[in-house]
Design a protein around this motif. Sequence first.
Motif, PDB file in Angstrom:
ATOM      1  N   MET A 255      41.680  43.690  44.477  1.00  0.00           N
ATOM      2  CA  MET A 255      40.935  44.350  45.546  1.00  0.00           C
ATOM      3  C   MET A 255      40.812  45.839  45.301  1.00  0.00           C
ATOM      4  SD  MET A 255      41.533  42.485  49.099  1.00  0.00           S
ATOM      5  CE  MET A 255      43.289  42.589  49.046  1.00  0.00           C
ATOM      6  N   LEU A 256      41.938  46.472  44.956  1.00  0.00           N
ATOM      7  CA  LEU A 256      41.919  47.921  44.735  1.00  0.00           C
ATOM      8  C   LEU A 256      40.978  48.273  43.581  1.00  0.00           C
ATOM      9  CD1 LEU A 256      45.738  48.701  45.116  1.00  0.00           C
ATOM     10  CD2 LEU A 256      43.932  49.141  46.796  1.00  0.00           C
ATOM     11  N   GLU A 257      41.045  47.487  42.511  1.00  0.00           N
ATOM     12  CA  GLU A 257      40.183  47.747  41.341  1.00  0.00           C
ATOM     13  C   GLU A 257      38.703  47.640  41.706  1.00  0.00           C
ATOM     14  OE1 GLU A 257      41.654  44.780  38.715  1.00  0.00           O
ATOM     15  OE2 GLU A 257      43.447  45.944  38.183  1.00  0.00           O
ATOM     16  N   ASN A 258      38.400  46.861  42.728  1.00  0.00           N
ATOM     17  CA  ASN A 258      37.014  46.674  43.138  1.00  0.00           C
ATOM     18  C   ASN A 258      36.668  47.443  44.420  1.00  0.00           C
ATOM     19  OD1 ASN A 258      35.636  44.511  41.287  1.00  0.00           O
ATOM     20  ND2 ASN A 258      37.782  43.915  41.521  1.00  0.00           N
ATOM     21  N   GLU A 259      37.503  48.434  44.710  1.00  0.00           N
ATOM     22  CA  GLU A 259      37.226  49.372  45.803  1.00  0.00           C
ATOM     23  C   GLU A 259      37.258  48.760  47.206  1.00  0.00           C
ATOM     24  OE1 GLU A 259      33.755  51.636  44.706  1.00  0.00           O
ATOM     25  OE2 GLU A 259      34.772  52.479  42.964  1.00  0.00           O
ATOM     26  N   PHE A 260      37.997  47.684  47.362  1.00  0.00           N
ATOM     27  CA  PHE A 260      38.255  47.172  48.705  1.00  0.00           C
ATOM     28  C   PHE A 260      39.573  47.760  49.202  1.00  0.00           C
ATOM     29  CE2 PHE A 260      35.515  43.991  46.708  1.00  0.00           C
ATOM     30  CZ  PHE A 260      34.504  43.925  47.645  1.00  0.00           C
ATOM     31  N   VAL A 261      39.707  47.822  50.518  1.00  0.00           N
ATOM     32  CA  VAL A 261      40.882  48.449  51.123  1.00  0.00           C
ATOM     33  C   VAL A 261      41.676  47.404  51.926  1.00  0.00           C
ATOM     34  CG1 VAL A 261      41.663  50.241  52.725  1.00  0.00           C
ATOM     35  CG2 VAL A 261      39.668  50.660  51.254  1.00  0.00           C
ATOM     36  N   PRO A 262      42.805  46.948  51.391  1.00  0.00           N
ATOM     37  CA  PRO A 262      43.596  45.944  52.100  1.00  0.00           C
ATOM     38  C   PRO A 262      44.213  46.507  53.391  1.00  0.00           C
ATOM     39  CG  PRO A 262      44.218  46.087  49.765  1.00  0.00           C
ATOM     40  CD  PRO A 262      43.358  47.283  50.070  1.00  0.00           C
ATOM     41  N   VAL A 263      44.129  45.723  54.445  1.00  0.00           N
ATOM     42  CA  VAL A 263      44.750  46.084  55.726  1.00  0.00           C
ATOM     43  C   VAL A 263      45.687  44.928  56.106  1.00  0.00           C
ATOM     44  CG1 VAL A 263      44.349  46.583  58.167  1.00  0.00           C
ATOM     45  CG2 VAL A 263      42.728  47.418  56.441  1.00  0.00           C
ATOM     46  N   PHE A 264      46.982  45.173  55.961  1.00  0.00           N
ATOM     47  CA  PHE A 264      47.958  44.101  56.173  1.00  0.00           C
ATOM     48  C   PHE A 264      48.568  44.145  57.572  1.00  0.00           C
ATOM     49  CE2 PHE A 264      48.214  43.910  51.509  1.00  0.00           C
ATOM     50  CZ  PHE A 264      48.349  42.548  51.312  1.00  0.00           C
ATOM     51  N   CYS A 265      48.614  42.987  58.222  1.00  0.00           N
ATOM     52  CA  CYS A 265      49.505  42.838  59.365  1.00  0.00           C
ATOM     53  C   CYS A 265      50.852  42.350  58.811  1.00  0.00           C
ATOM     54  CB  CYS A 265      48.945  41.847  60.376  1.00  0.00           C
ATOM     55  SG  CYS A 265      48.908  40.144  59.796  1.00  0.00           S
ATOM     56  N   ALA A 266      51.851  42.306  59.676  1.00  0.00           N
ATOM     57  CA  ALA A 266      53.197  41.993  59.186  1.00  0.00           C
ATOM     58  C   ALA A 266      53.593  40.534  59.451  1.00  0.00           C
ATOM     59  CB  ALA A 266      54.204  42.961  59.799  1.00  0.00           C
ATOM     60  N   ILE A 267      52.600  39.651  59.368  1.00  0.00           N
ATOM     61  CA  ILE A 267      52.877  38.213  59.392  1.00  0.00           C
ATOM     62  C   ILE A 267      52.914  37.742  57.933  1.00  0.00           C
ATOM     63  CG2 ILE A 267      52.020  35.942  60.122  1.00  0.00           C
ATOM     64  CD1 ILE A 267      52.808  37.684  62.488  1.00  0.00           C
TER      65      ILE A 267
END
Lengths: 259, 259
Positions: free
Chosen positions: A135-147
């Motif tokens: 994802m990072l390499e393709n310019e997406f921004v991960p948004v994680f919840c804590a589940i």
Amino acid sequence: MKKLSIIKIGGNLIDNESLLNNFLNDFAQMDGLKILVHGGGKLATQLADKLGIKTEMHQGRRITSSENRDVVTMVYAGLINKKMVANLQAKNCNAVGLSGADANCILSQKRPVKSIDYGWVGDVEQINISFIKLMLENEFVPVFCAITHDGKRNLLNTNADTVAAELAMAMSKDFDTKLIYSLDKKGVLADVNDNNSTIKSINLEQYQALKLNGTINKGMLPKLENCFRALANNVSIVRIGDGDVLKEDSELFTSLIRK
Amino acid sequence: MKKLSIIKIGGNLIDNESLLNNFLNDFAQMDGLKILVHGGGKLATQLADKLGIKTEMHQGRRITSSENRDVVTMVYAGLINKKMVANLQAKNCNAVGLSGADANCILSQKRPVKSIDYGWVGDVEQINISFIKLMLENEFVPVFCAITHDGKRNLLNTNADTVAAELAMAMSKDFDTKLIYSLDKKGVLADVNDNNSTIKSINLEQYQALKLNGTINKGMLPKLENCFRALANNVSIVRIGDGDVLKEDSELFTSLIRK
């Protein structure tokens, strides 16, 4: 190595719509690779109350019955995560909302029952970084919840501070990683009642002293444990501050220092 | 072109834990590239009831107030989506749960108010396939709920049958795409009370006749509209069946035929 910022946003910022929106503005504008990790705020407890489901806490951690797990899954992975993603997308930040179950990113173990049975609470065992890197390499921004999940069909309620620290440690093998805890205070305070008493830097020795004399207590203790664990595991920079800590010219925050 | 299967699983299958688990077993074992799209089942209505939020339907579609939108976001994007992902992960299927807001995959427009105000309901405007392609190329399996967004911070409740059809049409530019609707019946029935009366194939002309004589009615009408629209837009194969329709040797289902 490329630089990566992992930012954890805490409950009190999430509960306040205008503070949250300002924070997401700053996050969207940050240059470089970034990951957002969010906690839950008071929404899960409010929903549980409305549904007549008892909320039990032990040392700030939620005892997670099956019913409580459904509630936190709905609130963290559903409502909060998707609202943040839609907000970031509107700010031209190409966010992708994730739980630890997605792409098997975060594998946890159900906490063993000792004196306390925490229920469906997970302790992080393994971070699988291949999907996150893609994802990072393709310019997406991960948004994680804590589940997170245990790989055996069970979702697990996991501490968001720990998720952020574990992600930072895992990513630091491939990235020059900065870990930032963003809360509603300008860092670790010398006097908890004085929001202008930010301690500018704390090393491990100072932390032990501040712990002993009671300056650092309650919820700040596990947060700082996570900070020093991250520093001991190759994370380059660890900071605690408010929403402004994301800004390039920010000056008032607490830096955690390895030695 | 590589083959891609897009499977939409309906509400009644989701509500039944053992049927759902069997379905996910079959889905996990399917060879080749695949995407799962799921509806909501009765859980959202049940949660709304418990919270004292009124559920209003018009022609099978939920009138979506702000409160109702929070409910469907929690249930579809949170509870149902993440439970399915954790289940698929346990079956060695590398699932990634998504809403249409994630990576801006599905952009919708809030339905204009005419005689009925549907509230926060979206009609699909644009599918952005770059993220979906990236996942498929890297052997991840997207699992979409039917929550989309308008690019202006608003999440939108969207019809899952339509989401599946729109995804199939968009992906058919780059993939040889099969669209499957999986429900609790063995396809389109000649007699709605006889589960053994599956019509083996229906072309557009036959569909018009079945519509006129009332054999096909209610919820099946918009589903079949989606099927024929998909066929008219380069989707190769469209089928309606029960969970068994995923199996290679499955024989009893309804094939929709272009001409």
